[in-house]
Motif scaffolding. Structure first.
Motif, PDB file in Angstrom:
ATOM      1  N   SER A 404      33.804  41.443  27.471  1.00  0.00           N
ATOM      2  CA  SER A 404      34.437  42.645  27.688  1.00  0.00           C
ATOM      3  C   SER A 404      35.757  42.812  28.334  1.00  0.00           C
ATOM      4  CB  SER A 404      33.270  43.507  28.155  1.00  0.00           C
ATOM      5  OG  SER A 404      32.817  43.278  29.313  1.00  0.00           O
ATOM      6  N   GLN A 405      36.296  43.985  28.396  1.00  0.00           N
ATOM      7  CA  GLN A 405      37.604  44.153  29.202  1.00  0.00           C
ATOM      8  C   GLN A 405      37.412  43.759  30.655  1.00  0.00           C
ATOM      9  OE1 GLN A 405      40.738  44.607  27.451  1.00  0.00           O
ATOM     10  NE2 GLN A 405      41.215  43.877  29.515  1.00  0.00           N
ATOM     11  N   GLY A 406      36.212  44.451  31.139  1.00  0.00           N
ATOM     12  CA  GLY A 406      36.229  44.490  32.729  1.00  0.00           C
ATOM     13  C   GLY A 406      35.077  43.222  33.285  1.00  0.00           C
ATOM     14  N   SER A 407      34.978  42.424  32.263  1.00  0.00           N
ATOM     15  CA  SER A 407      33.976  41.246  32.544  1.00  0.00           C
ATOM     16  C   SER A 407      34.666  40.456  33.744  1.00  0.00           C
ATOM     17  CB  SER A 407      33.899  40.176  31.492  1.00  0.00           C
ATOM     18  OG  SER A 407      33.267  38.973  31.645  1.00  0.00           O
ATOM     19  N   THR A 408      33.802  39.670  34.492  1.00  0.00           N
ATOM     20  CA  THR A 408      34.259  38.936  35.866  1.00  0.00           C
ATOM     21  C   THR A 408      34.767  37.598  35.175  1.00  0.00           C
ATOM     22  OG1 THR A 408      31.898  38.273  36.182  1.00  0.00           O
ATOM     23  CG2 THR A 408      32.516  40.142  37.419  1.00  0.00           C
ATOM     24  N   ARG A 409      34.385  37.263  34.007  1.00  0.00           N
ATOM     25  CA  ARG A 409      34.966  35.966  33.554  1.00  0.00           C
ATOM     26  C   ARG A 409      36.360  36.034  33.492  1.00  0.00           C
ATOM     27  NH1 ARG A 409      33.690  32.218  29.512  1.00  0.00           N
ATOM     28  NH2 ARG A 409      35.372  31.527  28.302  1.00  0.00           N
TER      29      ARG A 409
END
Length: 590
Positions: A404-409
């Motif tokens: 997703s857009q806000g993922s810490t990935r």
């Protein structure tokens, strides 16, 4: 995948390639004979131990069927006993189960007559209770391993099918249920190859998922006489060409997405060569086999692909002829649009440039849409650092599989926007909902070129973005970017990662590495700032170091409501005409 008659044929198969493969199989089997038992305890997941035992069982079983040497049979039985004694094959990480089922299923099948009945029952019971029955808990329609469009589908379904076919006479209803589920769902994963064979999860996961797809095809053929058309899925047979095109003249792959360099060889290329009657698909793999077969036992160190024994099954000694002429310009569409241009297939100093489209929102994807790699004069000048350690990311609390857009990935250097050769606007990330499409371009000079429409990756940042990549007739490469701003001004940042020594010149930059050079000319040079940043050190807890890595960043401020262009030409030191401007792009890119 083989019966007694096939093994008898293999014993007498005595061409140069078969001898080399056999030599490797025996070298690996001899190493296993003196190796310590596989350690199943104290590991977070069983995947790596069961992969190890899978490779051991394949090598030992094949070595025994070729030689009748009782040492190989005894050790194979020991490996199978220890695997079957486990109470769980890793149902919490179902890849482990799929891999274990291949080890147990093939071991049981290939050595069936030599294994005492009580042991056969024990192995078959383990396949049923540790693999087949737990798999029935999987629910179709959830995009999980059973019906996802990523490698887990192929690995788990193929592995379970191998196990099911090995015990089918004991429980035909259960076996049919497992195999029919695989036939129904593997085509879902197979859709990502359409239409041209490219693969969104990167070259190493291409090898993983595709290998198990082939195993399923061959298991079905050998047992039922019918592959159920799994090799005829659109783009699947074409994907052999994808593998060839992803490798540059330096021998390095286009390392987009989660890329791991794990094996020295790729057995399924012999399968594709035999399937398609194309010797050209096997040439690179055959060279690796010959090199490995001449290495000492210590040098190979069990590093060949664990499926190497299958190469003896997949190689056709009668395969001859030049095969298909490889194109110097290859463009693929589908889930992962990608384009590759090269000046030669035979010159190790050739120029090679590959650029990708696609989306960050896919299994193992990075935020790297529009990124490229470049080889020239035997050096990889523009690099992609590959993937980060999953264990390191887990330890840092990174949401590894959240796209997703806000993922810490995306906070991880190698996975996120910081570690790729892309455009940035005001330092923002790419939009994971976007997708970059690639089209071939006609140029006035006839030089190969592609344009990548990146607009949807920068929604809310700029109104339009295109990247054009052209391989010119003098072996230089032009990266031409054009963007149109919306109601707000933006600062654009153009990124190029390299392991070369970089210096700033009046025209742009000069890269030096391994005694070679590459000049980068920048247009417009006025109103731009050029920086060379050291990105060799780890930035955050989840990041590994990147020894020798620098990042060139060219920044250009763009007023609101205007169109800006940035052109960077990469000129190899061997180029005959360093100032050649003979290329001609379509008017809107000039």
């Amino acid at each position: 995948m083989a019966d007694a008659a096939r093994f008898a044929t293999l014993k007498t198969q005595d061409d140069d390639v078969s001898r080399a493969i056999k030599a490797l199989i025996f070298q690996i089997a001899e190493k296993v004979l003196i190796a310590s038992p596989v350690e199943y305890e104290s590991v977070p997941i069983l995947l790596y131990p069961v992969r190890e035992v899978q490779g051991r069982v394949l090598a030992l079983a094949m070595a025994y069927r070729l030689s009748d040497d009782a040492r190989y049979l005894a050790r194979a039985r020991d490996e199978l006993r220890r695997l079957s004694a486990l109470k769980n094959w890793g149902t919490g990480h179902f890849l482990s189960v799929g891999e274990a089922a291949v080890a147990a299923g093939i071991g049981l099948d290939w050595l069936y007559d030599e294994i005492p009945e009580e042991e056969r029952d024990h192995i078959a019971s383990a396949i049923r209770t540790n693999a087949l029955e737990p798999s029935l808990d999987a629910v179709e329609g959830t995009n999980g391993w059973v019906d996802g469009d990523y490698n887990w589908n192929q690995v788990c379904n193929a592995g379970l099918s191998v196990g099911a076919l090995a015990v089918a006479e004991r429980d035909p209803d259960l076996a049919a249920r497992i195999v029919n589920r695989a036939i129904r769902n593997v085509p879902i994963a197979g859709k990502v190859y359409a239409p041209d064979g490219s693969y969104p999860e990167g070259v190493s996961y291409w090898a993983y998922g595709t290998s198990f797809h082939v195993i399923l095809i061959e298991a079905l053929r050998s047992v039922t006489g019918d592959s159920r058309g799994l090799e005829q899925l659109p783009g699947f047979l074409e994907t052999a060409d994808f593998k060839l095109h992803m490798s540059g003249p330096t021998g390095l792959d286009f390392t987009y997405a989660d890329y791991h360099l794990e094996n020295q060889n790729e057995p399924i290329m012999l399968w594709f060569a035999s399937e398609l009657g194309r010797l050209d698909l096997a040439v690179d793999e055959l060279a690796v086999i010959q090199r490995l077969s001449r290495s000492s036992e210590d040098e190979i160190a069990l590093r060949p692909n664990r499926l190497l024994p299958c190469e003896l099954l997949w190689w056709k000694p009668e395969l001859t002829g030049p095969g298909k002429t490889r194109s110097h310009h290859w463009t693929a569409g589908g889930v992962l649009p990608v384009a590759v241009m090269r000046s030669s297939w035979t010159d190790p100093r050739a120029t090679f440039v590959a650029v990708k489209g696609g989306s960050p929102d896919h299994s193992h994807a990075h935020m790297d849409v529009g990124s490229f790699v470049l080889d020239a004069d035997g050096v990889r000048w523009a690099v992609d650092p590959g993937t980060e350690s999953y264990d390191r990311m887990r330890a840092a609390g990174i949401t590894l599989w959240d796209y997703s857009q806000g993922s810490t990935r995306w906070d991880t250097f190698r996975e996120g926007p910081e570690g790729h050769n892309i455009l940035r606007f005001n330092g923002a990330a790419q939009d994971v909902a976007g997708k970059g499409e690639i089209a071939e371009m006609a140029t006035q000079s006839g030089a190969p070129a592609n344009v990548v429409d990146l607009t949807s990756l920068y929604t809310g940042q700029v109104a339009r973005v295109e990247r054009t990549v052209l391989l010119d007739t003098d072996n230089s490469v032009l990266i031409s970017d054009e963007w149109t701003t919306g109601p707000q001004p933006v600062q654009a940042a153009w990124q190029w990662l390299t392991e070369a020594e970089v210096s700033v010149t009046p025209q742009g930059l000069l890269l030096r590495q391994d005694g070679e050079s590459l000049a980068l000319t920048v247009e417009p040079l006025a109103n731009t700032t050029v920086a060379v940043e050291d990105v060799s050190g780890a930035r955050e807890l989840q990041d590994s170091s990147n020894p020798g890595l620098s990042r060139i960043v060219i920044r250009l401020s763009t007023p609101a409501g205007t169109t800006a262009k940035l052109r960077v030409r990469a000129i190899p030191g061997s180029a005959e005409h360093r100032t050649n401007q003979g290329f001609a792009l379509p008017r809107h890119q000039q």
